[in-house]
Design an enzyme around this catalytic site. Sequence first.
Site, PDB file in Angstrom:
ATOM      1  N   TYR A 199       0.848  -1.186   0.000  1.00  0.00           N
ATOM      2  CA  TYR A 199       0.000   0.000   0.000  1.00  0.00           C
ATOM      3  C   TYR A 199       0.883   1.234   0.000  1.00  0.00           C
ATOM      4  O   TYR A 199       1.657   1.457   0.935  1.00  0.00           O
ATOM      5  CB  TYR A 199      -0.917   0.017   1.228  1.00  0.00           C
ATOM      6  CG  TYR A 199      -1.817   1.229   1.260  1.00  0.00           C
ATOM      7  CD1 TYR A 199      -2.879   1.343   0.367  1.00  0.00           C
ATOM      8  CD2 TYR A 199      -1.611   2.259   2.168  1.00  0.00           C
ATOM      9  CE1 TYR A 199      -3.714   2.454   0.385  1.00  0.00           C
ATOM     10  CE2 TYR A 199      -2.433   3.373   2.210  1.00  0.00           C
ATOM     11  CZ  TYR A 199      -3.480   3.469   1.310  1.00  0.00           C
ATOM     12  OH  TYR A 199      -4.298   4.580   1.320  1.00  0.00           O
ATOM     13  N   ASP A 235       9.291   3.470   0.963  1.00  0.00           N
ATOM     14  CA  ASP A 235       8.081   4.033   1.553  1.00  0.00           C
ATOM     15  C   ASP A 235       8.156   3.770   3.054  1.00  0.00           C
ATOM     16  O   ASP A 235       7.832   2.679   3.536  1.00  0.00           O
ATOM     17  CB  ASP A 235       6.842   3.373   0.950  1.00  0.00           C
ATOM     18  CG  ASP A 235       5.540   3.966   1.491  1.00  0.00           C
ATOM     19  OD1 ASP A 235       5.585   4.636   2.545  1.00  0.00           O
ATOM     20  OD2 ASP A 235       4.476   3.747   0.882  1.00  0.00           O
ATOM     21  N   LYS A 241       2.919   9.922   8.751  1.00  0.00           N
ATOM     22  CA  LYS A 241       2.505   9.513  10.096  1.00  0.00           C
ATOM     23  C   LYS A 241       3.358  10.152  11.192  1.00  0.00           C
ATOM     24  O   LYS A 241       3.126  11.267  11.606  1.00  0.00           O
ATOM     25  CB  LYS A 241       2.507   7.984  10.204  1.00  0.00           C
ATOM     26  CG  LYS A 241       1.488   7.308   9.287  1.00  0.00           C
ATOM     27  CD  LYS A 241       1.409   5.834   9.527  1.00  0.00           C
ATOM     28  CE  LYS A 241       0.480   5.137   8.535  1.00  0.00           C
ATOM     29  NZ  LYS A 241      -0.931   5.458   8.697  1.00  0.00           N
TER      30      LYS A 241
END
Length: 815
Positions: free
Chosen positions: A518, A613, A641
């Site tokens: 993802y 990522d 985040k």
Amino acid sequence: MKHLRSRQHVVDMCRTLLERGYLKATEGNVSVRVPSQDFYAVTPSNYDYDKMRPEDICLVGFDGKPIPDDDASGLAPSIECGMHANIYRERPDVNAIVHTHQPYASALAFLRKEIPALTDEQVRFLGRKVAIIPYAPSGTSFLAKKVQKQVVSGDNAFIIANHGIIAVGTDPDRAVFNMALLEKVSLAYLLALTTESGKVYTIPDAIREVAFSKLRKDEKRIAAQITAAVPPIRVPIHEDLPSVGTPDLAGSVALQPRGATEPATLPTAPAAAADTENTLASAVADLASAGGDDPAGAPASVEPRAASAGASAHLTATTHADDVPQPIASEAAELGYAISEYPDVPDTMRRLKALVAQPVRGLRHDAMLDVLNYFETKCTASKEITDRAKKRIPGGVQHNLAFNYPFPLAIEKAEGAYLSDRDGNTYIDFLQAGGPTLLGSNYAPVNEKVAEVIKKSGPVTGLFHEYELKLAEIINRYMPHIEMYRSLGSGTEAVMAAVRGARAFTGKNVVIKVGGAYHGWSDTMVYGLRVPGTYRMNAKGIPFGATNSTREAFPHDLRLLKRKLIENRARGGTAAVIVEPVGPESGTRPVPRDYNAKVRELCDEFGALLIFDEVVTGFRMGMGGAAGYFGVTPDLTVLGKAVSGGYPMAGGVGGRSDVMAVFGSGLDGKNGSHVQVGGTLSANPLSCAAGYFAIDEMARTNAPVKAGRAGDRLTRGLQRLIGDFGLPYVAYNQGSIVHLEVSGVMLLDMRHPMKLLKENKPRKRLMEQMSAAYAAHGIITLAGSRMYTSMADTDEVIDDALDRFEQVFTLVEGV
């Protein structure tokens, strides 16, 4: 005491049978299969059931021999233990056995008259008929063999000639139920025979076969759960769980190692760190003396590795004998990393594949009704507001994390390790907003410092603010390979920018991702999403042109990745390979320890950029991120985040200065390729200050290491519970990223399309139901399969959570 739960099952069954009058004094015997073991727990020989305790229960192997046990009373097992052993060996679906001398069935034993198919209920649970097992003396191998010969029929109740009965079941409750049903049927049959002998009618054969087929289906499902399982990880009952401990000034953390009784200090950086630093310094000097700086006007390529001020960050650290890269020596490495022991990937994948190979193992129906009742009665305020939200918000919530079964919970308060909803229910928070709040929710020291900044500047100015620079500087301090950093609005935006920048820098178009990973919801990356091999299955509303230059390689498959790179070379080359460094979906398919290093080598060979990522792993794995831990340097790194400490607008992309120059958009006065990125609220004072203070606090408190140790304790405790209950579930962690797989739905892929089509929905439904069960017992997870620990998770918090998980596991079918 070893296997206390199984022993207690035997005692409880005896109490039930005694109360109902099916057992007298010392006659008969009862046993339970010990989960995931080749032995069972059985009543002792010639011992009063009314006085029986768990320590009086004996353990006997499937070979019929007693298992030595210092914790037990030392009583001799039942003389019929060989019969029990034969049944367990022959029938994997049988988890409990009852042998009694109950009166009405015993009358048929004396008549040696089998019971035909009288009712569909009888056939559904006991079998086509209740057969007579030929006579043999009690406690002999002759009787054991005759019983073994009969049980292969798939029936669950038998009458032993001139002796008594045997009833078996998929769990203790079912075995007791089958025994009671047999006595009921025996009484009815005897009354019918004595009333009008020879005129007892049976149900039609067709009905009998339908009922029996349902029974066999259940038995085969339970048997598959046992035969397809692998032995669980055994955590000794006396082993101390890892402690969160307190990191010391040198970057080590005091904890209790597995099985230890005295405190020990576990170093969080490798012993070879000093040698590594010297090696790197020497390598940098060699590059400099050789004129390592790129000449002006050199073509954009990733193959020459620039020896700029951050050149040491471009080099992987020294390797040990197994050729696995080690953490790069840096300030971040001195603080340590969250992963104390990297998962055994082959073993973990073996367990995950075994989980997917067998039928789902979920909650009992009655237990699921209790879970739903919790939401209906205890969460009324949440239901009311989320029902209202459906009228104004698509789906009723704004973020996918809030889509919980049976309906979303509305949270009023978050603090440290806990969440509280509108109804006042409190939960242990293992969601942590999806991972960003590494310090724990609503962390006061950061909030206070951010408030001071915002009081002066407000949340946004539209012009430059010093914390834009401070954030970039502190990121570079702990991640030296991020020489320049561009703040954006989210991880999705940062991935979009990284892909666009890679294409502009290399002049190539194709980007390769790992299937199932993802990387946000941008047009380019909604490809092979979550399920490897699905290509554009989730790309609704996205033109084909948007994904024409995206390719997918299956997880772990380096040969396929290389083949894709070769194919792309013939078509103009590959701009970048983007990976989640711990594996797709935050390590749901964990990568081997050396995977990233090999991907780095392939990228260098084919002139492609490597993009990490690190939206989840950035700072969570350690202050140096996954790049620092694995000792592998990407060209671009996507952060999100934790980079804003849980505050909004958490995203950005950073990396080599020559690559990052493309994001100057001409503002730096340089010529060359420039790509347009930005956003009115990107790099606002609120987010940048929050990120700076949060990162500073993470380093000061060594939050990543503390959270990682909490993850170790949680995982080890879950492994112990899984082993104790004999469940097929898989628990493992990568520091503070904890995985608890109960259905394995994320392991399905298009290499097995029929299995994906058939099992995707039931496995996803099980995951949702388990998530609801955890919530009903006071634990919030990410979709019932992933948890993020934080610095706020003390030993006491973790132990409380493990007690709650144990309560949930007792509700699982067959436990």
